[in-house]
Design an enzyme around this catalytic site. Structure first.
Site, mmCIF file in Angstrom:
data_model
loop_
_atom_site.group_PDB
_atom_site.id
_atom_site.type_symbol
_atom_site.label_atom_id
_atom_site.label_comp_id
_atom_site.label_asym_id
_atom_site.label_seq_id
_atom_site.Cartn_x
_atom_site.Cartn_y
_atom_site.Cartn_z
ATOM 1 N N ASP A 285 3.717 3.666 -1.792
ATOM 2 C CA ASP A 285 4.235 4.400 -2.900
ATOM 3 C C ASP A 285 3.101 4.638 -3.712
ATOM 4 O OD1 ASP A 285 3.428 1.755 -4.250
ATOM 5 O OD2 ASP A 285 5.245 1.775 -5.440
ATOM 6 N N TYR B 249 0.002 5.663 -6.511
ATOM 7 C CA TYR B 249 -0.614 4.696 -7.458
ATOM 8 C C TYR B 249 -0.103 4.891 -8.876
ATOM 9 C CZ TYR B 249 -4.660 5.343 -4.299
ATOM 10 O OH TYR B 249 -5.583 5.274 -3.182
ATOM 11 N N PHE C 108 -2.998 8.011 -0.896
ATOM 12 C CA PHE C 108 -4.407 7.528 -0.967
ATOM 13 C C PHE C 108 -5.142 8.190 -1.891
ATOM 14 C CE2 PHE C 108 -3.003 5.525 3.193
ATOM 15 C CZ PHE C 108 -3.018 4.193 2.784
ATOM 16 N N HIS D 145 -4.217 -2.571 7.053
ATOM 17 C CA HIS D 145 -4.505 -1.626 5.647
ATOM 18 C C HIS D 145 -5.708 -1.777 5.083
ATOM 19 C CE1 HIS D 145 -3.502 -0.001 1.660
ATOM 20 N NE2 HIS D 145 -2.426 0.657 2.313
#
Length: 217
Positions: free
Chosen positions: A59, A61, A72, A180
């Site tokens: 989701d 920031y 990102f 990740h």
């Protein structure tokens, strides 16, 4: 096919009224990221027929001046998030280029669909818009890319992203999996995974112009 047609098809087959009502209430009474006009920026910048790579995030920031609709990526003057810093560290190790801006708009214009699986979030509350309907919508997007496009590289970092592999026709697309890039997991195999050079090698092997991952190329 254009994204507008895809969106129309998805909303014809699924009822998103409850999600729309929820978001109307949230944007009216809370601070929500990204700004409304940026929710779909990933699609604005990367047309369906131009998609070469899909990078899946979770989701947006949830801090101020960060999210702007690309997974990102943060706005140009925002502080570097740790995951993005690690992505850039791997980029430097992989193909030897240093990026200075935390803004990934140039990747999006290159054909990198920077797709979060949830497209909105309440300020300061990670995952606060999980399970309101976005996952259904973005699952449909992933399936559409798989069905409508050929020879796309899907970069799946972390288990939630890797669970989406069931939506992808792996006989006609390339899937790259790694932990990740967050500080919690980057040292468990993200570093050294070489996703950028691997993606470009695949694209070149299919006669597709590779992604210019570095700034100012």
């Amino acid at each position: 096919m254009e994204w507008s047609e895809v969106f129309h098809d998805i909303t014809t087959r699924h009822d998103f009224k409850a999600m729309h009502d929820f978001l109307e209430q949230e944007y009216s009474t809370q601070t929500v990221y990204p700004e409304r006009e940026n929710i779909y920026q990933a699609f604005d910048l990367t047309p369906l027929d131009k998609v070469k790579v899909v990078i899946l995030g979770q989701d947006p920031y949830h801090g101020p001046n960060q999210a702007h609709g690309l997974a990102f990526s943060v706005q140009p003057n925002a502080k570097f998030p740790p995951s993005l810093r690690n992505m850039y560290k791997e980029l430097a190790d992989d193909i030897g280029c240093e990026r200075t801006s935390p803004h990934l708009q140039d990747w999006a214009k290159e054909g990198v669909l920077l797709l979060n699986t949830v497209l909105t979030v309440r300020a300061g509350e990670a995952h606060s818009h999980r399970n309101i309907g976005w996952e259904l919508f973005t699952n449909e997007i992933i399936q559409t890319v798989s069905e409508q496009c050929s020879d796309v590289v899907f970069i799946l970092w972390g288990k939630p992203a890797q669970d989406k592999v069931k939506l992808i026709d792996t006989s006609k697309h390339k899937v790259i999996k790694a932990p990740h890039p967050s500080p919690l997991s980057a040292y468990r195999g993200f570093f050294g995974s070489k996703p950028y050079s691997t993606a470009n090698a695949y694209l070149k092997s299919k006669g597709i112009q590779p992604i210019r991952w570095c700034e100012g190329e």
